[in-house]
Design a protein around this motif. Structure first.
Motif, PDB file in Angstrom:
ATOM      1  N   LYS A 210      21.570   1.584  38.831  1.00 52.06           N
ATOM      2  CA  LYS A 210      20.473   1.038  39.627  1.00 52.06           C
ATOM      3  C   LYS A 210      19.889   2.052  40.607  1.00 52.06           C
ATOM      4  O   LYS A 210      18.911   1.754  41.291  1.00 52.06           O
ATOM      5  CB  LYS A 210      20.962  -0.181  40.413  1.00 52.06           C
ATOM      6  CG  LYS A 210      21.401  -1.353  39.538  1.00 52.06           C
ATOM      7  CD  LYS A 210      21.893  -2.501  40.412  1.00 52.06           C
ATOM      8  CE  LYS A 210      22.381  -3.665  39.560  1.00 52.06           C
ATOM      9  NZ  LYS A 210      22.923  -4.763  40.397  1.00 52.06           N
ATOM     10  N   PHE A 211      20.500   3.231  40.687  1.00 50.97           N
ATOM     11  CA  PHE A 211      20.066   4.201  41.685  1.00 50.97           C
ATOM     12  C   PHE A 211      18.618   4.637  41.485  1.00 50.97           C
ATOM     13  O   PHE A 211      17.895   4.848  42.447  1.00 50.97           O
ATOM     14  CB  PHE A 211      20.995   5.425  41.675  1.00 50.97           C
ATOM     15  CG  PHE A 211      22.146   5.300  42.626  1.00 50.97           C
ATOM     16  CD1 PHE A 211      22.806   4.096  42.785  1.00 50.97           C
ATOM     17  CD2 PHE A 211      22.585   6.380  43.376  1.00 50.97           C
ATOM     18  CE1 PHE A 211      23.873   3.961  43.658  1.00 50.97           C
ATOM     19  CE2 PHE A 211      23.651   6.258  44.258  1.00 50.97           C
ATOM     20  CZ  PHE A 211      24.289   5.053  44.398  1.00 50.97           C
ATOM     21  N   TRP A 212      18.212   4.797  40.232  1.00 50.20           N
ATOM     22  CA  TRP A 212      16.846   5.284  39.989  1.00 50.20           C
ATOM     23  C   TRP A 212      15.825   4.307  40.555  1.00 50.20           C
ATOM     24  O   TRP A 212      14.825   4.717  41.150  1.00 50.20           O
ATOM     25  CB  TRP A 212      16.622   5.505  38.504  1.00 50.20           C
ATOM     26  CG  TRP A 212      15.258   6.077  38.225  1.00 50.20           C
ATOM     27  CD1 TRP A 212      14.144   5.420  37.791  1.00 50.20           C
ATOM     28  CD2 TRP A 212      14.852   7.443  38.416  1.00 50.20           C
ATOM     29  NE1 TRP A 212      13.084   6.283  37.694  1.00 50.20           N
ATOM     30  CE2 TRP A 212      13.484   7.526  38.072  1.00 50.20           C
ATOM     31  CE3 TRP A 212      15.524   8.590  38.848  1.00 50.20           C
ATOM     32  CZ2 TRP A 212      12.784   8.712  38.143  1.00 50.20           C
ATOM     33  CZ3 TRP A 212      14.808   9.784  38.920  1.00 50.20           C
ATOM     34  CH2 TRP A 212      13.465   9.832  38.565  1.00 50.20           C
ATOM     35  N   ARG A 213      16.105   3.002  40.394  1.00 51.06           N
ATOM     36  CA  ARG A 213      15.182   1.997  40.910  1.00 51.06           C
ATOM     37  C   ARG A 213      15.136   2.023  42.438  1.00 51.06           C
ATOM     38  O   ARG A 213      14.081   1.805  43.028  1.00 51.06           O
ATOM     39  CB  ARG A 213      15.613   0.613  40.415  1.00 51.06           C
ATOM     40  CG  ARG A 213      14.629  -0.492  40.775  1.00 51.06           C
ATOM     41  CD  ARG A 213      14.905  -1.764  40.004  1.00 51.06           C
ATOM     42  NE  ARG A 213      16.124  -2.417  40.460  1.00 51.06           N
ATOM     43  CZ  ARG A 213      17.152  -2.695  39.679  1.00 51.06           C
ATOM     44  NH1 ARG A 213      17.123  -2.350  38.405  1.00 51.06           N
ATOM     45  NH2 ARG A 213      18.216  -3.306  40.147  1.00 51.06           N
ATOM     46  N   HIS A 214      16.265   2.306  43.075  1.00 53.48           N
ATOM     47  CA  HIS A 214      16.329   2.290  44.538  1.00 53.48           C
ATOM     48  C   HIS A 214      15.908   3.617  45.161  1.00 53.48           C
ATOM     49  O   HIS A 214      15.240   3.629  46.190  1.00 53.48           O
ATOM     50  CB  HIS A 214      17.748   1.950  44.999  1.00 53.48           C
ATOM     51  CG  HIS A 214      18.154   0.531  44.733  1.00 53.48           C
ATOM     52  ND1 HIS A 214      17.520  -0.545  45.302  1.00 53.48           N
ATOM     53  CD2 HIS A 214      19.120   0.016  43.942  1.00 53.48           C
ATOM     54  CE1 HIS A 214      18.082  -1.664  44.897  1.00 53.48           C
ATOM     55  NE2 HIS A 214      19.061  -1.353  44.064  1.00 53.48           N
ATOM     56  N   GLY A 216      14.874   6.699  43.276  1.00 51.44           N
ATOM     57  CA  GLY A 216      13.979   7.591  42.548  1.00 51.44           C
ATOM     58  C   GLY A 216      14.573   8.961  42.300  1.00 51.44           C
ATOM     59  O   GLY A 216      15.699   9.092  41.822  1.00 51.44           O
ATOM     60  N   SER A 217      13.818   9.998  42.653  1.00 50.36           N
ATOM     61  CA  SER A 217      14.221  11.371  42.348  1.00 50.36           C
ATOM     62  C   SER A 217      15.461  11.814  43.117  1.00 50.36           C
ATOM     63  O   SER A 217      16.071  12.826  42.782  1.00 50.36           O
ATOM     64  CB  SER A 217      13.064  12.333  42.649  1.00 50.36           C
ATOM     65  OG  SER A 217      12.690  12.250  44.019  1.00 50.36           O
ATOM     66  N   LEU A 218      15.848  11.064  44.154  1.00 45.26           N
ATOM     67  CA  LEU A 218      17.059  11.413  44.911  1.00 45.26           C
ATOM     68  C   LEU A 218      18.336  10.907  44.236  1.00 45.26           C
ATOM     69  O   LEU A 218      19.437  11.217  44.694  1.00 45.26           O
ATOM     70  CB  LEU A 218      16.991  10.813  46.322  1.00 45.26           C
ATOM     71  CG  LEU A 218      15.955  11.393  47.292  1.00 45.26           C
ATOM     72  CD1 LEU A 218      15.975  10.608  48.592  1.00 45.26           C
ATOM     73  CD2 LEU A 218      16.230  12.865  47.566  1.00 45.26           C
ATOM     74  N   SER A 219      18.185  10.146  43.149  1.00 46.82           N
ATOM     75  CA  SER A 219      19.331   9.446  42.561  1.00 46.82           C
ATOM     76  C   SER A 219      20.484  10.371  42.214  1.00 46.82           C
ATOM     77  O   SER A 219      21.631  10.145  42.616  1.00 46.82           O
ATOM     78  CB  SER A 219      18.886   8.685  41.307  1.00 46.82           C
ATOM     79  OG  SER A 219      17.934   7.716  41.631  1.00 46.82           O
TER      80      SER A 219
END
Length: 407
Positions: A210-214, A216-219
């Motif tokens: 779920k990190f990409w959704r929360h 983005g590029s910092l995931s």
């Protein structure tokens, strides 16, 4: 001259703004708390876990002293702050030594389990398997959906279906306070009181997937930081026993979802069942038609199965669920020693004074059942199945099931 002064002012203001952004960013890296139900009790839980980092994690952070974060901390600390850091480190060392005194045998076993994984992943055992040498960044984010992150307590748990994952998810629900009890109107405080059918709701848990959704590029960057700082654990089980348990749970009794998606496929492909196969599991079971263990094994070994989709999580190999060659786990528990390992882990996490691991019904599938369950499976298929799950046997130190692989 006025233009030059204006440029200088703009440059200074821009620099201050960037510094402010960096400060805000780094302050949040260690603890993005997305849970929806904060409660005053959360403070007492968190205070008990504030120093639960293992010495191996501390050593990892110290070994990166050349990084910008650590270097900045070292150069900007006052003598008092530096003394406090040393005091904290000494206290953590003393606490770690206390744990070793209390659990000498368990600690030695943990070191052996972790060393075995390192040896297999490094290729010392002359064994290769898909994904062994790839970097974490090369793993698609969707395949990181079993790594649950608890920022408040700095825990990462990789859950493995059919290996006490329901109860461990209940523990995490209590720690994160992500589920409200309808009877009290407050977050659950006792894992055993958490309804087991609710804990598998994916909305309750923050996972790496779920990190990409929360973020983005910092995931990817945040994943690396959390993997470095947090305590990471998983629980495993004898691979063949886990398969038997999965089959018993999903196909020996009516389960509409698994019947439609998998059971009906097994019956059509390997059961010589006509096209008028019952549409529902209830109808099929009432007619005495249900998948056999032999059909289940045939399905797992069918190249068509692997081509169409990744294995369902209930029989997917642990090395594909939890990526032990890329994630350096701090604790590897076993279902076979669940009670001892759970008690040890809760103490290491500094939460044993707040909760206990649920003592609910234990899965009764045992290793001694293997010979009976595989009696009707042709020897060639047993050996193919072992090859399919061999990485899990090797990584987690389970003996080769010679009683199954030889007549």
């Amino acid at each position: 001259m006025g233009a030059w002064r204006g440029l200088r002012v703009a440059f200074i203001l821009g620099s201050l703004f960037m510094i402010l952004l960096i400060i805000v960013y780094w302050d949040g890296v260690g603890g993005f708390n997305l849970y929806l139900f904060p409660d005053m009790k959360h403070n007492s839980l968190q205070s008990g876990c504030s120093r639960r980092m293992t010495m191996s994690t501390v050593s990892t952070v110290q070994s990166h002293a050349s990084s910008p974060i650590t270097a900045h901390t070292a150069t900007s600390s006052s003598p008092i702050e530096a003394a406090q850091i040393l005091t904290d480190e000494e206290q953590m060392k003393e606490e770690s030594e206390d744990e070793r005194i209390r659990f000498p045998a368990e600690d030695m076993e943990q070191e052996a389990r972790k060393q075995r994984i390192m040896d297999v992943c490094s290729g010392k055992d002359v064994m290769d398997f898909p994904g062994r040498t790839r970097a974490l960044d090369q793993i698609p984010i969707r395949e990181l959906d079993h790594l649950i992150v608890d920022d408040a307590h700095q825990i990462i748990y990789c859950y493995v279906p059919k290996v006490a994952c329901t109860n461990w998810k209940r523990v995490l629900v209590v720690l994160s306070q992500s589920l409200i009890s309808p009877s009290t109107g407050k977050p659950y405080t006792d894992p055993e009181a958490v309804p087991p059918d609710l804990v598998h709701n994916s909305s309750l848990h923050l996972t790496f997937a779920k990190f990409w959704r929360h973020y983005g590029s910092l995931s990817r960057h945040l994943m690396a930081l959390k993997l470095q700082r947090y305590t990471k654990f998983l629980f495993v089980r004898d691979p063949f026993v886990r398969l038997i348990s999965a089959f018993r749970n999903k196909f020996e009794r009516p389960n509409e979802d698994f019947y439609r998606q998998f059971g009906s496929v097994m019956l059509r492909r390997y059961g010589n069942v006509s096209e008028d196969l019952a549409e529902t599991a209830a109808e099929a079971f009432a007619a005495g038609i249900k998948p056999t263990f032999h059909q289940f094994i045939s399905y797992l070994l069918d190249p068509e199965t692997e081509r169409k989709s990744i294995f369902n999580e209930h029989w997917r190999q642990v090395y594909r669920l939890c990526h032990p060659c890329q994630v350096k786990y701090d604790f590897i528990g076993r279902l076979e020693t669940l009670e001892t390992d759970s008690k040890h882990l809760l103490k290491l996490l500094k939460v044993d004074q707040f909760l206990r691991f649920p003592s609910g019904a234990r899965n009764r599938t045992e290793t001694s059942w293997e010979r009976d369950w595989f009696a009707q499976i042709p020897l060639t298929k047993r050996r193919e199945l072992y090859d399919l799950y061999k990485p899990d046997f090797e990584l987690f130190g389970y003996p080769r099931p010679d009683g199954v692989l030889h007549r």
